[in-house]
Design a protein around this motif. Structure first.
Motif, PDB file in Angstrom:
ATOM      1  N   GLU A   1      33.782  32.875  35.312  1.00 42.62           N
ATOM      2  CA  GLU A   1      34.019  32.061  34.114  1.00 42.62           C
ATOM      3  C   GLU A   1      34.858  32.884  33.160  1.00 42.62           C
ATOM      4  O   GLU A   1      34.433  33.928  32.682  1.00 42.62           O
ATOM      5  N   GLY A   2      36.086  32.454  32.931  1.00 41.48           N
ATOM      6  CA  GLY A   2      36.994  33.201  32.070  1.00 41.48           C
ATOM      7  C   GLY A   2      37.715  34.301  32.833  1.00 41.48           C
ATOM      8  O   GLY A   2      37.579  34.458  34.043  1.00 41.48           O
ATOM      9  N   ASP A   3      38.508  35.074  32.122  1.00 42.15           N
ATOM     10  CA  ASP A   3      39.238  36.185  32.723  1.00 42.15           C
ATOM     11  C   ASP A   3      38.260  37.318  33.054  1.00 42.15           C
ATOM     12  O   ASP A   3      37.307  37.558  32.320  1.00 42.15           O
ATOM     13  N   MET A   4      38.517  38.021  34.135  1.00 40.77           N
ATOM     14  CA  MET A   4      37.680  39.166  34.476  1.00 40.77           C
ATOM     15  C   MET A   4      38.429  40.097  35.429  1.00 40.77           C
ATOM     16  O   MET A   4      39.449  39.703  36.016  1.00 40.77           O
ATOM     17  N   LYS A   5      37.948  41.310  35.551  1.00 39.60           N
ATOM     18  CA  LYS A   5      38.550  42.290  36.437  1.00 39.60           C
ATOM     19  C   LYS A   5      37.586  42.601  37.572  1.00 39.60           C
ATOM     20  O   LYS A   5      36.392  42.805  37.341  1.00 39.60           O
ATOM     21  N   VAL A   6      38.107  42.634  38.805  1.00 34.03           N
ATOM     22  CA  VAL A   6      37.292  42.892  39.994  1.00 34.03           C
ATOM     23  C   VAL A   6      38.031  43.861  40.897  1.00 34.03           C
ATOM     24  O   VAL A   6      39.081  43.526  41.464  1.00 34.03           O
ATOM     25  N   ASP A   7      37.527  45.067  41.035  1.00 32.91           N
ATOM     26  CA  ASP A   7      38.071  46.037  41.986  1.00 32.91           C
ATOM     27  C   ASP A   7      39.595  46.186  41.882  1.00 32.91           C
ATOM     28  O   ASP A   7      40.302  46.217  42.905  1.00 32.91           O
ATOM     29  N   GLY A   8      40.111  46.260  40.671  1.00 32.76           N
ATOM     30  CA  GLY A   8      41.545  46.440  40.480  1.00 32.76           C
ATOM     31  C   GLY A   8      42.347  45.152  40.457  1.00 32.76           C
ATOM     32  O   GLY A   8      43.555  45.171  40.201  1.00 32.76           O
ATOM     33  N   PHE A   9      41.702  44.013  40.735  1.00 34.38           N
ATOM     34  CA  PHE A   9      42.346  42.707  40.626  1.00 34.38           C
ATOM     35  C   PHE A   9      41.981  42.088  39.278  1.00 34.38           C
ATOM     36  O   PHE A   9      40.851  42.231  38.809  1.00 34.38           O
ATOM     37  N   ASN A  10      42.917  41.383  38.684  1.00 34.45           N
ATOM     38  CA  ASN A  10      42.662  40.671  37.442  1.00 34.45           C
ATOM     39  C   ASN A  10      42.655  39.167  37.702  1.00 34.45           C
ATOM     40  O   ASN A  10      43.656  38.606  38.166  1.00 34.45           O
ATOM     41  N   ILE A  11      41.515  38.541  37.444  1.00 38.45           N
ATOM     42  CA  ILE A  11      41.394  37.090  37.530  1.00 38.45           C
ATOM     43  C   ILE A  11      41.843  36.496  36.201  1.00 38.45           C
ATOM     44  O   ILE A  11      41.372  36.896  35.137  1.00 38.45           O
ATOM     45  N   ILE A  12      42.776  35.548  36.265  1.00 37.58           N
ATOM     46  CA  ILE A  12      43.258  34.865  35.066  1.00 37.58           C
ATOM     47  C   ILE A  12      42.795  33.411  35.144  1.00 37.58           C
ATOM     48  O   ILE A  12      43.287  32.628  35.952  1.00 37.58           O
ATOM     49  N   ASN A  13      41.814  33.090  34.338  1.00 37.86           N
ATOM     50  CA  ASN A  13      41.260  31.734  34.299  1.00 37.86           C
ATOM     51  C   ASN A  13      41.573  31.038  32.969  1.00 37.86           C
ATOM     52  O   ASN A  13      41.726  29.817  32.915  1.00 37.86           O
ATOM     53  N   ASN A  14      41.701  31.829  31.920  1.00 44.74           N
ATOM     54  CA  ASN A  14      41.907  31.259  30.578  1.00 44.74           C
ATOM     55  C   ASN A  14      43.376  30.940  30.332  1.00 44.74           C
ATOM     56  O   ASN A  14      44.066  31.598  29.560  1.00 44.74           O
ATOM     57  N   VAL A  15      43.861  29.915  31.024  1.00 50.59           N
ATOM     58  CA  VAL A  15      45.232  29.439  30.837  1.00 50.59           C
ATOM     59  C   VAL A  15      45.173  28.161  30.008  1.00 50.59           C
ATOM     60  O   VAL A  15      44.445  27.232  30.358  1.00 50.59           O
ATOM     61  N   PRO A  16      45.902  28.089  28.892  1.00 51.48           N
ATOM     62  CA  PRO A  16      45.863  26.873  28.069  1.00 51.48           C
ATOM     63  C   PRO A  16      46.263  25.638  28.877  1.00 51.48           C
ATOM     64  O   PRO A  16      47.123  25.706  29.759  1.00 51.48           O
ATOM     65  N   THR A  17      45.636  24.536  28.589  1.00 48.48           N
ATOM     66  CA  THR A  17      45.911  23.285  29.288  1.00 48.48           C
ATOM     67  C   THR A  17      47.154  22.610  28.714  1.00 48.48           C
ATOM     68  O   THR A  17      47.271  22.434  27.508  1.00 48.48           O
ATOM     69  N   VAL A  18      48.088  22.258  29.598  1.00 49.69           N
ATOM     70  CA  VAL A  18      49.219  21.400  29.225  1.00 49.69           C
ATOM     71  C   VAL A  18      49.025  20.121  30.031  1.00 49.69           C
ATOM     72  O   VAL A  18      49.467  19.997  31.161  1.00 49.69           O
ATOM     73  N   GLU A  19      48.309  19.171  29.447  1.00 51.37           N
ATOM     74  CA  GLU A  19      47.805  18.026  30.204  1.00 51.37           C
ATOM     75  C   GLU A  19      48.917  17.194  30.822  1.00 51.37           C
ATOM     76  O   GLU A  19      48.753  16.634  31.914  1.00 51.37           O
ATOM     77  N   LYS A  20      50.078  17.145  30.194  1.00 48.28           N
ATOM     78  CA  LYS A  20      51.166  16.318  30.729  1.00 48.28           C
ATOM     79  C   LYS A  20      51.677  16.845  32.075  1.00 48.28           C
ATOM     80  O   LYS A  20      52.287  16.100  32.843  1.00 48.28           O
TER      81      LYS A  20
END
Length: 249
Positions: A117-136
């Protein structure tokens, strides 16, 4: 960075393909799993030892990214699986079911599941989850719980200059802009979900690629029209990758 393409919509001669995506990163990390056992069969053809895989990231809960998981897990043990909790909610494309196509308990018996849930770091990888929504820019045919799916479950992966997307439902240009606020993105790779987009939309995305001076590896749901356009305009900065290919940039 070495990325082995285990599943894509097109393949090298002698390899299997399907509508789906699965990428093996540096031999030990899997990003998505395709739709069926295609990633597994291609891994066998390439001589990939799947027992070495330590972690799996699932970009979102659509069948063409999570469907192959149960096949791949048969050859893995002691693996960590990272998936957003909302990826497990039933998803639809119009009236057609498009979510997890098996009993999730099968996965829990084979892997250690970590809910993202949200951005986080795992074993040198960066998870990017918090991307703003552009609904169109999000396909309105995709539904979850009877409403427009805004893909809150979508995760993208960054490591060593590479930004990897599953389907980029929130807009590949939007994801690149967000990632570039934090990281030095030199290559963007994966599905860009432009297969049904207008040329105007595809041109918008190309403009952002050029602004950020990235190499582009378009795959899966990017669509033939957009891939051809990017190759014509970016030339050697656009790399074509098929199932069975190994990309080292």
């Amino acid at each position: 960075m070495k990325i082995t393409v285990l599943c894509n919509d097109v393949a090298r001669e002698g390899f299997f393909f399907e509508h789906g995506l699965s990428l093996l990163i540096n031999d030990y990390t899997l990003f998505d799993t395709g739709t069926s056992d295609v990633a597994l069969k291609n891994a066998h053809k390439l001589g990939v030892d799947l027992s070495k895989v330590k972690r799996i990231f699932i970009s979102h809960g659509h069948y063409d990214h999570i469907g192959g998981l149960v096949y791949l897990l048969k050859e893995m043990s002691n693996v960590d699986l990272y998936v957003h909790e909302k990826a497990l909610i039933p998803k639809y494309s119009g009236k057609r079911f498009a979510g997890v196509p098996y009993d999730w308990k099968e996965v829990e018996r084979k892997a250690r599941v970590h809910l993202v849930e949200g951005d986080m770091k795992v074993d040198g990888f960066n998870i990017i989850n918090n991307v703003p929504t552009v609904e169109k820019n999000i396909d309105p045919n995709f539904l979850v719980e009877g409403r427009h799916d805004l893909f809150e479950d979508e995760i993208n992966l960054y490591k060593d200059g590479f930004l990897i997307t599953g389907c980029a439902h929130r807009g590949v240009d939007n994801i690149l802009e967000r990632a570039s606020e934090i990281f030095d993105v030199r290559v963007i790779m994966g599905g860009f979900h432009l297969k049904d987009s207008s040329m105007e939309r595809i041109e918008e995305v190309l403009k952002v690629f050029k602004q950020h001076d990235v190499k582009v590896i378009p795959m899966h749901c990017t669509g033939e029209k957009a891939i051809k356009f990017f190759k014509e305009n970016l030339e050697d900065r656009c790399i074509i990758a098929r199932a069975g290919d190994i990309v080292e940039v």
